[in-house]
Design a protein around this motif. Structure first.
Motif, PDB file in Angstrom:
ATOM      1  N   LEU A 483       0.922  -1.160  -0.049  1.00  0.00           N
ATOM      2  CA  LEU A 483       0.180   0.600   0.198  1.00  0.00           C
ATOM      3  C   LEU A 483       0.715   1.482  -0.290  1.00  0.00           C
ATOM      4  N   SER A 484       1.622   1.445   0.878  1.00  0.00           N
ATOM      5  CA  SER A 484       2.853   2.371   1.113  1.00  0.00           C
ATOM      6  C   SER A 484       3.625   2.894  -0.181  1.00  0.00           C
ATOM      7  N   GLY A 485       4.491   1.127  -0.496  1.00  0.00           N
ATOM      8  CA  GLY A 485       5.632   1.526  -1.101  1.00  0.00           C
ATOM      9  C   GLY A 485       6.910   1.530  -0.043  1.00  0.00           C
ATOM     10  N   PHE A 486       6.834   1.118   1.251  1.00  0.00           N
ATOM     11  CA  PHE A 486       7.565   1.398   2.195  1.00  0.00           C
ATOM     12  C   PHE A 486       8.958   0.006   2.146  1.00  0.00           C
ATOM     13  N   SER A 487       9.789  -0.075   2.832  1.00  0.00           N
ATOM     14  CA  SER A 487      10.007  -1.451   2.197  1.00  0.00           C
ATOM     15  C   SER A 487       9.541  -2.804   3.202  1.00  0.00           C
ATOM     16  N   GLN A 488       9.127  -3.309   3.231  1.00  0.00           N
ATOM     17  CA  GLN A 488       8.604  -4.812   3.841  1.00  0.00           C
ATOM     18  C   GLN A 488       9.571  -5.227   5.309  1.00  0.00           C
ATOM     19  N   GLU A 489      11.210  -5.314   4.826  1.00  0.00           N
ATOM     20  CA  GLU A 489      11.554  -5.497   5.440  1.00  0.00           C
ATOM     21  C   GLU A 489      12.184  -4.383   6.977  1.00  0.00           C
TER      22      GLU A 489
END
Ligand SMILES: Nc1ncnc2c1ncn2[C@@H]1O[C@H](COP(=O)(O)OP(=O)(O)OP(=O)(O)O)[C@@H](O)[C@H]1O
Ligand SMILES: [Mg+2]
Length: 508
Positions: A483-489
């Motif tokens: 959704l946000s494009g932040f890194s999943q890790e």
């Protein structure tokens, strides 16, 4: 009619116990073997303690067809040659009977009882090696039942560089068992209550168990004290009078009891004007003794000294419960000394071990009873300790079902005179003050256990929540990343950190 009395005879105490051996604990095969071990091991511990020696006791049980050979060896002072017979082959003889001192033995029957049991079940005497003051004496001891006199044979003497007693006996009508009532459990419990002793057991299958001492200090030597007048009955009074050197009743009372002064004797005289206080104490009649005891209870006394009772000690019990039972949690309470029957000092210690595993202690809801550090394995139902444990409402302490939980309650009663229910010394009489004190001790210890169980329960709940939330973190971080494009890790790390902070053990 006259013939009826032709068979009138006197019997010796040895003959009496020969007929009533169950009174000494010789009933049932498992119990009988444990009784033998109990008598010898308590004697070894008493002797070492008195001589100020750190005990090393080795117990061997060998199976010989339908009989067993028992060997008990200690590093105590041994027994002087001239007393070996009396000590091990005569009932009601010993160093402890006329003493008012905290020791395991008190009657002078235990060891001779084992000699009797060996004679009755195998026909064999007891073989003894006693190393005392540089000389080792080996001999065979049996009892003449008719006269209650020892018979000592095959005496061999040689110089010795060691000290101690080795007793070898053959016993029939016994069975070795590893259960709750067998020698292994007996010795394990002895080790718990005697952390200063090292005890080795070799079982009939050749297994070796070694209970090493966890403390290198001999317990403080118990003091011999004079009995307090409030703690005695007419029978004791007559017995003490027989053993006394005093010439007059008044000096007997002053010399042989604590807290009795001339002033107190005068008060007794006033209450008993018709009793001659100048008479020979040995001539005291039962009736007079009874009246003196009654009068004693009418006057005021200074309380008895309580420094003659020596507890095992809180730290020591904690150490040995941890050492032997390996529980998750232990709490120990050492109570203040108290008095029962108005004149006999005693002190109670209670330990509760919780979270026992099957390897270290497979018995659930266990009550470990001790008197002067000696385990009491039998006659539980009639014992003051059992009664006190039963009277506790365990649910109040977060113990839902005492009999099924991994809990062991340890209770030790120390006293100069333990009020045993019978000569077998396996149950403590239900003296009101004793039961009450044990109960208070258990409740005090149980409060700490309650807190521990509550904390542990809470910790488990928190852990459950933490695990549940962590399961969502993966999924959530994936969705959030999409959704946000932040890194999943990075999201996952942050979320995990949040959960850990909120639900770390002890938090929440
Ligand atoms: N291992 C030992 N080392 C030194 N002395 C011992 C040993 N075993 C027994 N004795 C002596 O023998 C005596 C008799 O022992 P016994 O077990 O018959 O009686 P007790 O221990 O005095 O009392 P109880 O009948 O209550 O056990 C003891 O009082 C003690 O003096
Ligand atoms: Mg004894």
């Amino acid at each position: 009619m006259a013939e009826m009395f032709d068979s009138f005879k006197e019997h010796s105490i040895a003959e009496f116990f020969k007929k009533n051996r169950h009174m000494l604990g010789f009933s049932g095969k498992v119990r009988s073997l444990t009784t033998v071990i109990h008598e010898y091991v308590t004697n070894s511990l008493d002797a070492c303690e008195e001589a100020g020696i750190l005990p090393y006791i080795k117990v061997e049980i060998h199976s010989m067809g339908d009989k067993y050979k028992v060997v008990v060896q200690d590093n105590g002072p041994g027994i002087p040659r001239e007393l070996i017979g009396k000590a091990l082959g005569q009932m009601l003889a010993g160093t402890k009977f006329h003493r008012y001192m905290q020791q395991r033995g008190q009657q002078g029957i235990g060891a001779a009882g084992c000699t009797m049991f060996s004679l009755l079940t195998t026909g064999k005497p007891i073989h003894v090696i006693s190393a005392h003051n540089g000389t080792a004496v080996s001999c065979d001891v049996s009892i003449d039942f008719k006269t209650n006199k020892p018979v000592v044979k095959n005496i061999v003497e040689r110089p010795a560089t060691f000290h101690g007693l080795i007793i070898e006996g053959f016993f029939g009508d016994v069975k070795f068992d590893k259960g709750q009532y067998g020698p292994l459990e007996y010795i394990k419990r002895t080790a718990i209550a005697n952390p200063h002793a090292t005890i080795e057991l070799i079982t009939p299958d050749g297994e070796k168990y070694l209970f090493k001492r966890s403390i290198d200090r001999v317990p403080q030597k118990p003091k011999e004290v004079k009995p307090h007048p409030l703690g005695i009955g007419p029978h004791d009074l007559i017995e003490f009078a027989k053993a006394s050197n005093a010439k007059k009743l008044s000096s007997f009372l002053i010399n042989d009891f604590s807290r009795v002064t001339q002033k107190k004797v005068n008060e007794l005289k006033e209450l008993l004007p018709d009793i001659d206080f100048n008479k020979d104490p040995k001539a005291l009649s039962w009736q007079e003794a009874e009246r003196i005891v009654k009068a004693i209870h009418k006057i005021k006394w200074i309380a008895p000294q309580t420094d003659a009772v020596i507890p095992i000690g809180k730290e020591q019990i904690e150490k040995s419960l941890n050492n032997v039972l390996k529980p998750q949690f232990v709490t120990v309470v050492e109570r203040q000394p108290r008095i029962y029957r108005g004149g006999i000092p005693f002190v109670v210690e209670v330990g509760i071990a919780y979270g026992l595993t099957d390897e270290s202690f497979p018995f659930k809801g266990s009550v470990m009873r001790f008197a002067n550090r000696a385990p009491l394995l039998f006659d539980a139902a009639g014992c003051a300790i059992t009664q006190a444990v039963k009277s506790i409402d365990w649910k109040r302490y977060n113990i839902q079902n005492f009999d099924e939980e991994p809990i062991a309650v340890f209770v030790n009663l120390s006293s100069v005179h333990v009020p045993y229910v019978s000569a077998g010394k396996q149950a403590i009489a239900n003296e009101e003050e004793i039961v009450k004190e044990i109960k208070n001790g258990i409740m005090e210890a149980a409060r700490t256990i309650k807190t521990f169980i509550r904390k542990r329960y809470k910790a488990k709940e928190i852990e459950k929540k933490r695990k549940a939330l962590l399961r969502y973190v993966n999924r959530l971080s994936e969705d959030l990343a999409a959704l946000s494009g932040f890194s999943q890790e990075e999201l996952k790390q942050k979320l995990m950190q949040l959960v850990e902070e909120r639900y770390k053990l002890g938090g929440g």
